[in-house]
Design an enzyme around this catalytic site. Structure first.
Site, mmCIF file in Angstrom:
data_model
loop_
_atom_site.group_PDB
_atom_site.id
_atom_site.type_symbol
_atom_site.label_atom_id
_atom_site.label_comp_id
_atom_site.label_asym_id
_atom_site.label_seq_id
_atom_site.Cartn_x
_atom_site.Cartn_y
_atom_site.Cartn_z
ATOM 1 N N GLN A 141 -4.051 2.071 14.956
ATOM 2 C CA GLN A 141 -2.933 2.568 14.140
ATOM 3 C C GLN A 141 -2.131 3.635 14.888
ATOM 4 O OE1 GLN A 141 -4.342 4.278 10.474
ATOM 5 N NE2 GLN A 141 -2.299 4.792 9.711
ATOM 6 N N HIS A 174 -3.877 13.963 0.580
ATOM 7 C CA HIS A 174 -4.131 13.080 1.733
ATOM 8 C C HIS A 174 -2.977 13.163 2.726
ATOM 9 C CE1 HIS A 174 -5.254 9.617 4.137
ATOM 10 N NE2 HIS A 174 -4.086 9.044 3.866
ATOM 11 N N THR A 214 -9.106 -5.701 3.761
ATOM 12 C CA THR A 214 -8.958 -4.802 2.612
ATOM 13 C C THR A 214 -9.912 -5.317 1.534
ATOM 14 O OG1 THR A 214 -6.612 -4.474 3.121
ATOM 15 C CG2 THR A 214 -7.349 -3.836 0.918
ATOM 16 N N ASP A 253 -9.178 0.271 1.809
ATOM 17 C CA ASP A 253 -8.185 -0.160 2.791
ATOM 18 C C ASP A 253 -8.683 0.233 4.183
ATOM 19 O OD1 ASP A 253 -5.696 -1.184 3.637
ATOM 20 O OD2 ASP A 253 -4.893 0.842 3.764
ATOM 21 N N GLU A 270 -10.711 3.811 3.518
ATOM 22 C CA GLU A 270 -9.776 4.590 2.707
ATOM 23 C C GLU A 270 -10.094 4.308 1.247
ATOM 24 O OE1 GLU A 270 -5.722 3.780 4.032
ATOM 25 O OE2 GLU A 270 -5.878 5.482 5.405
ATOM 26 N N ARG A 306 -8.173 3.715 13.166
ATOM 27 C CA ARG A 306 -7.274 4.844 13.441
ATOM 28 C C ARG A 306 -6.690 4.813 14.847
ATOM 29 N NH1 ARG A 306 -6.118 6.055 8.397
ATOM 30 N NH2 ARG A 306 -7.957 6.603 7.169
ATOM 31 N N ASP A 308 0.847 -1.193 0.000
ATOM 32 C CA ASP A 308 0.000 0.000 0.000
ATOM 33 C C ASP A 308 0.883 1.243 0.000
ATOM 34 O OD1 ASP A 308 -2.365 1.398 -0.067
ATOM 35 O OD2 ASP A 308 -2.668 1.343 2.101
ATOM 36 N N TYR A 341 1.187 5.658 -0.460
ATOM 37 C CA TYR A 341 0.699 6.839 0.281
ATOM 38 C C TYR A 341 0.904 8.005 -0.667
ATOM 39 C CZ TYR A 341 0.386 9.683 4.643
ATOM 40 O OH TYR A 341 0.030 10.552 5.647
ATOM 41 N N GLU A 388 -9.251 3.964 -2.324
ATOM 42 C CA GLU A 388 -8.016 3.765 -3.085
ATOM 43 C C GLU A 388 -8.344 3.014 -4.371
ATOM 44 O OE1 GLU A 388 -4.732 2.156 -0.923
ATOM 45 O OE2 GLU A 388 -5.323 3.053 0.995
ATOM 46 N N GLU A 403 -10.346 12.455 7.331
ATOM 47 C CA GLU A 403 -10.220 13.779 6.729
ATOM 48 C C GLU A 403 -11.567 14.477 6.586
ATOM 49 O OE1 GLU A 403 -7.932 11.434 3.715
ATOM 50 O OE2 GLU A 403 -7.199 13.439 3.205
ATOM 51 N N LYS A 432 -4.414 -1.930 10.116
ATOM 52 C CA LYS A 432 -4.702 -2.025 8.684
ATOM 53 C C LYS A 432 -5.000 -3.451 8.227
ATOM 54 C CE LYS A 432 -3.534 2.214 7.380
ATOM 55 N NZ LYS A 432 -4.432 3.072 6.616
ATOM 56 N N THR A 476 -4.795 6.360 0.032
ATOM 57 C CA THR A 476 -6.029 7.144 -0.001
ATOM 58 C C THR A 476 -5.927 8.272 -1.018
ATOM 59 O OG1 THR A 476 -6.242 6.695 2.343
ATOM 60 C CG2 THR A 476 -7.653 8.420 1.443
HETATM 61 CA CA CA Z 1 -4.089 2.884 2.861
#
Ligand code: CA
Length: 429
Positions: free
Chosen positions: A251, A144, A268, A244, A210, A248, A137, A139, A212, A375, A264, A361
């Site tokens: 994480q 983001h 998925t 994904d 997320e 939070r 994955d 970023y 993606e 977000e 995570k 994301t």
């Molecule tokens: Ca991700």
């Protein structure tokens, strides 16, 4: 690369609406089991039907020398077909389109063959199309990364120094990649909601999605032999939507100093139909300009972004339909897929057919284009308003998340279908 397969005027003998995700210009690959069988095989989606490529090939109805004896479609995954490389993919796609065209009588007029190879999509059961050996994955959305960095480190330190020089990524967990439609269990784990108290164990309280996309590697590379960026496109088979899912709070407590782990790896979700890169050719466009200029190994000529509209719908248990909470575009991604692949292998790391590389994301420039609840609700400070006076900062049990994506052509649409899932309560609740 031939672009005859994306001609807007092409039409099939099967009826397909202009807004349908799967016209003859698309022909995404999936794996399905037809009614009255227990043996999965490879098919393509055309309109509301699925075309059985295993039976077509078995009956000698597919004129593709590369696959005739390889039998890559009489399999429960796409990996064998992916491994054959671009020439076989192109020949197969051309042949499938020829067979499905309105002016080709072969399949159109053979009722018996049609009955054996064309199934209503609602009659088949779909399964994960790929045996995913490794999942990475990235970023790669600057917006983001800037949003998240701003929330946790302040606007001055939002982007780390490395971010504009390389596509940041981490190795994810392939075993928990699941097919759209499968429920997602809220994870249990260790969090530290109060920084002055010891950590606690329990259900995640900050469950998020997320938005993606991901691409599948076709033929891979040998260990020790990087894929040069100019050859990267030849190794990319096709794309899917990716959710994904992220916890939070788990994480936030676990991620230092080594990055994402259990926050995570619980699930998925991917969409079931893999859209071939050739179908997306007409939608190539320029992405964000890259400043500073990347190092040579990350530079290549030509547009490498794609104009793909992406949306997230959120449906709570009291709502009849999903409500769109995010609308963004794939083209906002800063790092391209070929840069991601070149970077991934530059150290000699080998990728293999079926490896999944996800974008990270994808957030756009406006507040309604952010690709996560983190977000959209700005870390819970501004909950998202939903119809019926409901509000959400993160996901509740019973909430359903539906991601959609499509590229809009002239009178047709290259759709991805959906990547969706509903949140089930945590087993530790
Ligand atoms: Ca991700």
């Amino acid at each position: 690369m031939s672009d005859s397969t994306t001609d807007p005027s092409l039409s099939s003998f099967l009826d397909v609406d202009a807004n349908h995700p799967f016209p003859i210009q698309n022909l995404p690959y999936g794996v399905f089991t037809p009614p009255a069988s227990t043996v999965p095989r490879v098919g393509v989606a055309i309109g509301d039907h699925v075309l059985d490529l295993a039976v077509l090939n078995e009956e000698g109805a597919l004129d593709v020398p590369e696959i005739r004896d390889a039998h890559p479609f009489a399999q429960g995954t796409l990996n064998a077909f992916m491994d054959l490389g671009t020439s076989a993919w192109t020949t197969t796609r051309n042949e499938l389109q020829r067979l499905l065209r309105a002016d080709t009588p072969k399949l159109r007029d053979d009722t018996s063959l049609r009955e054996r190879v064309l199934h209503p999509r609602t009659d088949v059961s779909l399964q994960l199309p790929v045996d995913i050996g490794d999942y990475t994955d990235f970023y790669s959305s600057k917006q983001h990364a800037r949003n998240v960095g701003t929330m946790f480190r302040g606007p001055e330190n939002a982007l780390k120094d490395n971010w504009v020089h390389l596509p940041v990524g981490y190795h994810g967990r392939a075993s928990s990649v699941i097919l759209s439609g499968q429920d997602v269990q809220r994870p249990c784990g260790q969090t530290r909601p109060d920084a002055d108290e010891p950590p606690i164990y329990g259900p995640s309280q900050l469950l998020d999605f997320e938005l993606e996309t991901g691409f599948f590697v076709g033929d891979g590379n040998d260990l020790g032999s990087p894929i040069p960026i100019d050859e990267a496109s030849d190794h990319i088979f096709g794309m899917v939507l990716v959710n994904d899912w992220s916890a939070r709070d788990i994480q936030g407590w676990e991620y230092e100093p080594l990055g994402p782990f259990l926050g995570k790896s619980f699930a998925t979700t991917i969409s079931p139909w893999v859209v071939p890169m050739e179908a997306l050719e007409p939608f190539r466009t320029d992405g964000p300009s890259q400043d500073p200029e990347p190092l040579d190994y990350l530079q290549a000529d030509g547009d490498a972004a794609y104009d793909i509209t992406l949306e997230v719908g959120l449906q709570t248990p009291s709502m009849a339909d999903p409500h769109t909470v995010c609308r963004t575009n794939f083209r906002y991604l800063y790092w391209t897929m070929r840069q991601q692949l070149a970077h991934h292998t530059v150290n000699g790391c080998n990728v293999r057919p079926g490896d999944l590389l996800a974008s990270g994301t994808i957030s756009g420039p406006t507040e309604d284009s952010y690709g996560s609840m983190l977000e959209l609700s700005w870390r819970g400070e501004e909950p998202v308003s939903l119809p019926g006076d409901e509000r959400r900062s993160f996901l509740n049990d019973g909430d359903r998340v539906v991601m959609r994506g499509y590229a809009q052509g002239d009178g047709y649409r290259i759709g991805f279908g959906t990547a969706e899932g509903t949140v089930r309560p945590a087993p530790c609740a």
